[in-house]
Write a protein that holds these residues in place. Structure first.
Motif, PDB file in Angstrom:
ATOM      1  N   GLN A 176       0.828  -1.202   0.000  1.00  0.00           N
ATOM      2  CA  GLN A 176       0.000   0.000   0.000  1.00  0.00           C
ATOM      3  C   GLN A 176       0.866   1.257   0.000  1.00  0.00           C
ATOM      4  O   GLN A 176       0.463   2.297  -0.517  1.00  0.00           O
ATOM      5  CB  GLN A 176      -0.943   0.006   1.214  1.00  0.00           C
ATOM      6  N   ALA A 177       2.060   1.160   0.559  1.00  0.00           N
ATOM      7  CA  ALA A 177       2.903   2.349   0.677  1.00  0.00           C
ATOM      8  C   ALA A 177       4.333   2.131   0.172  1.00  0.00           C
ATOM      9  O   ALA A 177       5.152   3.034   0.263  1.00  0.00           O
ATOM     10  CB  ALA A 177       2.945   2.802   2.141  1.00  0.00           C
ATOM     11  N   ASP A 224       6.653   9.693  -8.504  1.00  0.00           N
ATOM     12  CA  ASP A 224       6.275   8.535  -7.692  1.00  0.00           C
ATOM     13  C   ASP A 224       4.803   8.154  -7.908  1.00  0.00           C
ATOM     14  O   ASP A 224       3.904   8.998  -7.811  1.00  0.00           O
ATOM     15  CB  ASP A 224       6.510   8.879  -6.214  1.00  0.00           C
ATOM     16  N   LYS A 259       2.866   6.748  -5.981  1.00  0.00           N
ATOM     17  CA  LYS A 259       2.034   6.964  -4.786  1.00  0.00           C
ATOM     18  C   LYS A 259       1.341   8.321  -4.833  1.00  0.00           C
ATOM     19  O   LYS A 259       0.239   8.474  -4.302  1.00  0.00           O
ATOM     20  CB  LYS A 259       2.888   6.822  -3.518  1.00  0.00           C
ATOM     21  N   GLU A 301      -1.578   7.740  -7.115  1.00  0.00           N
ATOM     22  CA  GLU A 301      -2.553   6.897  -6.417  1.00  0.00           C
ATOM     23  C   GLU A 301      -3.357   7.725  -5.424  1.00  0.00           C
ATOM     24  O   GLU A 301      -4.584   7.593  -5.325  1.00  0.00           O
ATOM     25  CB  GLU A 301      -1.825   5.759  -5.702  1.00  0.00           C
ATOM     26  N   GLU A 302      -2.685   8.596  -4.699  1.00  0.00           N
ATOM     27  CA  GLU A 302      -3.372   9.450  -3.720  1.00  0.00           C
ATOM     28  C   GLU A 302      -4.330  10.425  -4.412  1.00  0.00           C
ATOM     29  O   GLU A 302      -5.414  10.718  -3.895  1.00  0.00           O
ATOM     30  CB  GLU A 302      -2.341  10.216  -2.889  1.00  0.00           C
ATOM     31  N   ILE A 356      -4.240   0.692  -5.948  1.00  0.00           N
ATOM     32  CA  ILE A 356      -2.824   0.476  -5.629  1.00  0.00           C
ATOM     33  C   ILE A 356      -2.207  -0.514  -6.617  1.00  0.00           C
ATOM     34  O   ILE A 356      -1.123  -0.280  -7.158  1.00  0.00           O
ATOM     35  CB  ILE A 356      -2.677  -0.027  -4.180  1.00  0.00           C
ATOM     36  N   GLN A 411       0.747   0.403  -9.308  1.00  0.00           N
ATOM     37  CA  GLN A 411       2.026  -0.306  -9.276  1.00  0.00           C
ATOM     38  C   GLN A 411       2.255  -1.064 -10.584  1.00  0.00           C
ATOM     39  O   GLN A 411       3.403  -1.220 -11.014  1.00  0.00           O
ATOM     40  CB  GLN A 411       2.068  -1.263  -8.076  1.00  0.00           C
TER      41      GLN A 411
END
Length: 443
Positions: free
Chosen positions: A271-272, A334, A336, A339-340, A355, A359
């Motif tokens: 997830q992170a 990135d 992430k 995704e956010e 997620i 990825q």
């Protein structure tokens, strides 16, 4: 026996694990969670959709002789009060993202919590490889499910008709405005019932595999939001679609959703963190990230996709792959952060799928695209929107532009009568840079 039936992302009365396992006296509830709503903008379309769906669930439960108590607050505080009603246990569907696990652990300290797999077909604790480890690649994972995927149907849950309702104040519940939100106009598909959408989709099923990539065509099921919030179960979707001879490709897509949930369960750190463990030094250009978010990159297909997302909360799957590749490979930002941003905007946002998909696009995840696969946004728009139908529908200022210019790098900018920003990155240069950086990370 007194149970709380805690509806969360299973807003239906058909194929319901809660209604099947309910016993004796029940208190059905839904909580508008302050911890989640507090992070959302006041015009978030998802809240309008959920609110509408919760009221619909309340009506359907009343038709069964039951009802739904609706709360607004922090779950821990609400259950601290409900505990006084001599509740024996809470029944709920399970989620595997980090917040859900933390929340449920807190509630379990107050009352026994019995969880059910109700948002997915598979229990991720099962379906392991022969050595007892989880699959990391989709195709062998999917092949291992042959007895399920090749079946004509999946058994649905049946409602316990003997349960009775706990005496409670079901009449008073918060308004949408009381939650601090404005009512939003939703995409047309969200005003339709899931079975109506399935009926419409069945007419497109024959050409689904070919047409699904053309984002200007009406070729998809439009069920993702309904699945996300459980207005229909994936098993019900499976059973409906399986009646048709050309269902195989769509069924496979349904199990990609299962695969990403399976991966998040077995590898919660994904997830992170990069699933494949690569230590990548991402570009931290905040200005470029903001231009990507707002649709001012100078690349027509990227800008149209992002502006459409910001306006409607929806994005076609092919467009998701294109904008993800552009952000993570061409801008080398990135995954992430992307995704956010999607988590903030997508109506159908689901942690595991989002997620996993990000990825995949960033070449950091389970069964991801190889790092040297970088989508060229211009060739993608030419292949899947050659006449610029989608681009022109969003970027109104380009409605009179010669279509072929959309598919040439800085082609639109060559028209002196249009004020359109120059592309913020060179496609070939950025592609080569991304490949070199991945090679360095792999060493």
């Amino acid at each position: 026996m007194r149970q709380i039936l805690w509806f969360r992302r299973d807003l239906r009365v058909e194929d319901s694990a809660l209604l099947e396992n309910a016993k004796d006296e029940v208190l059905p509830i839904f909580i508008f969670d302050k911890n989640i709503l507090g992070k959302l903008p006041k015009d978030d379309k998802r809240v309008t959709f959920i609110y509408k769906s919760v009221l619909s669930l309340k009506s359907k439960l009343k038709n069964l002789g039951l009802d739904l108590a609706i709360f607004y607050g922090e779950p821990k505080e609400i259950f601290s009060k409900l505990k006084k009603l001599e509740i024996d246990e809470i029944l709920c569907s399970i989620d595997f993202d980090s917040y859900a696990k933390k929340r449920d652990k807190e509630i379990e300290e107050l009352l026994p919590l019995r969880r059910f797999i109700d948002s997915f077909i598979l229990n991720p604790q099962e379906h392991l490889k022969s050595d007892g480890t989880p699959y990391k690649v989709f195709t062998p994972f999917y092949k291992s499910l042959n007895t399920i995927t090749q079946a004509d149907s999946i058994a649905l849950r049946k409602r316990n008709k003997t349960i009775t309702l706990v005496d409670f104040d079901y009449k008073n519940f918060p308004t949408l405005e009381g939650l601090g939100f404005e009512e939003s106009i939703l995409p047309e598909s969200l005003y339709k019932e899931p079975l109506e959408l399935l009926s419409l989709f069945s007419l497109k099923l024959e050409n689904y595999q070919e047409n699904r990539d053309y984002f200007h065509k009406d070729a998809t099921s439009k069920l993702s939001v309904h699945l996300r919030f459980g207005l229909i179960s994936p098993s019900m979707v499976f059973n409906y679609i399986k009646r048709f001879s050309n269902s195989e490709f769509f069924i496979r897509e349904l199990f990609w959703r299962e695969f990403y949930n399976y991966i998040l369960f077995h590898f919660p750190n994904s997830q992170a963190e990069n699933f494949n463990g690569l230590d990548i030094k991402w570009n931290e250009n905040e200005e470029n990230f903001i231009k990507w978010c707002e649709g001012y990159t100078g690349v027509p297909i990227i800008d149209a996709a992002m502006k459409h997302l910001n306006e409607t909360g929806t994005m076609h799957n092919r467009l998701r792959m294109i904008v993800a590749s552009f952000l993570t490979k061409n801008l080398f930002i990135d995954w992430k952060k992307g995704e956010e941003y999607f988590a903030l905007k997508l109506l159908d946002y689901e942690a595991s799928s989002n997620i996993g998909s990000w990825q995949w696009g960033a070449s950091t995840g389970a069964d991801a695209a190889p790092y040297f696969r970088v989508f060229n946004p211009y060739s993608q728009s030419k292949k899947f929107d050659e006449k610029g139908i989608f681009i022109k529908s969003v970027l109104k200022e380009l409605k009179d532009i010669e279509t072929k210019l959309f598919h040439i790098e800085n082609g639109v900018q060559s028209n002196l009568f249009v004020n359109y920003p120059k592309a913020i990155v060179d496609i070939n240069f950025s592609r080569k840079r991304a490949i070199e950086k991945f090679k360095e990370a792999k060493k």
